[in-house]
Design an enzyme around this catalytic site. Sequence first.
Site, short mmCIF file in Angstrom:
data_model
loop_
_atom_site.label_atom_id
_atom_site.label_comp_id
_atom_site.label_asym_id
_atom_site.label_seq_id
_atom_site.Cartn_x
_atom_site.Cartn_y
_atom_site.Cartn_z
N SER A 146 37.39 17.81 36.79
CA SER A 146 37.81 16.52 36.25
C SER A 146 37.52 15.41 37.24
CB SER A 146 39.31 16.56 35.96
OG SER A 146 39.80 15.25 35.68
N TYR A 159 47.53 17.69 39.25
CA TYR A 159 46.28 17.86 38.51
C TYR A 159 45.08 17.50 39.38
CZ TYR A 159 42.85 17.31 34.74
OH TYR A 159 41.74 17.42 33.94
N LYS A 163 42.10 20.04 40.54
CA LYS A 163 40.71 19.83 40.12
C LYS A 163 39.81 19.51 41.31
CE LYS A 163 40.97 20.67 35.72
NZ LYS A 163 40.35 21.91 35.18
#
Length: 262
Positions: A146, A159, A163
């Site tokens: 991401s 997150y 990532k």
Amino acid sequence: MILDRFRLTDQVAIVTGAGRGIGAATAVAFAEAGADVVISSRTAADLDRVAKTIAELGRRAVVVEADLDDTGAVAALVDAAVSDLGGVDVVVNNVGGTMPRPLLDTSDGFLERAFHFNVTTAVALVRAAAPVMLERGGGSVVNISSVMGRVAGRGYLAYGVAKGALSHATRLLAADLAPRIRVNALEVGSVATSALDIVVENEPLRTAMESATPLRRLGQPDEVAAAALFLASAAGGYVTGRTLPVDGGIDSPNLDLGLPDL
């Protein structure tokens, strides 16, 4: 012809998180390019719909319902690829994701679970599939990372760290597996999937997100699938250890979570 380099004729791919969104679009794209596909997710009904589409394209699909948060489940995907389709040539690690959460609410356990689901599962599948891929002469791995692994924004600590780690794991895996297995990643931006339903169905929120994106729109799953096909196929044969942005051009988060100053 140059388009022939994008073919995956008679190759075998494993695609995780393949019931919907990017995973489903990638599995179908690979089938259109000539591959047979092992598709996995937690929801059998979603997988059955994708398998039907693949069968209509004249390719074989093997459904493996599994929760890959349990890394012990990854062996079933490789076993299915070998027993039903003859081997493994391509792995797409699409399963993953973590909800945003303010820093002071991000516990050690939440951070560790985010890392496990986004990184440990991917590495476990590569480790399980690599010996089979090497027996067939090599292959390709595509990790779905991401843009949040590269840019900074409030609320995205777990997150973004996960990532970012997946993107760097891609580089490390590529070094370990060169020259016969290529390993690359896609740094994906905001794509119109069920994970963004809250945005897609909220016109003011969607408009704000699109306005903060240089291309002024959300991405589509098949645009990510096309990039995955490039990296998986001979078209990307001289690319390894790289992360390819598919993010609409953003260099900062295009969704403000509205978190107050601390």
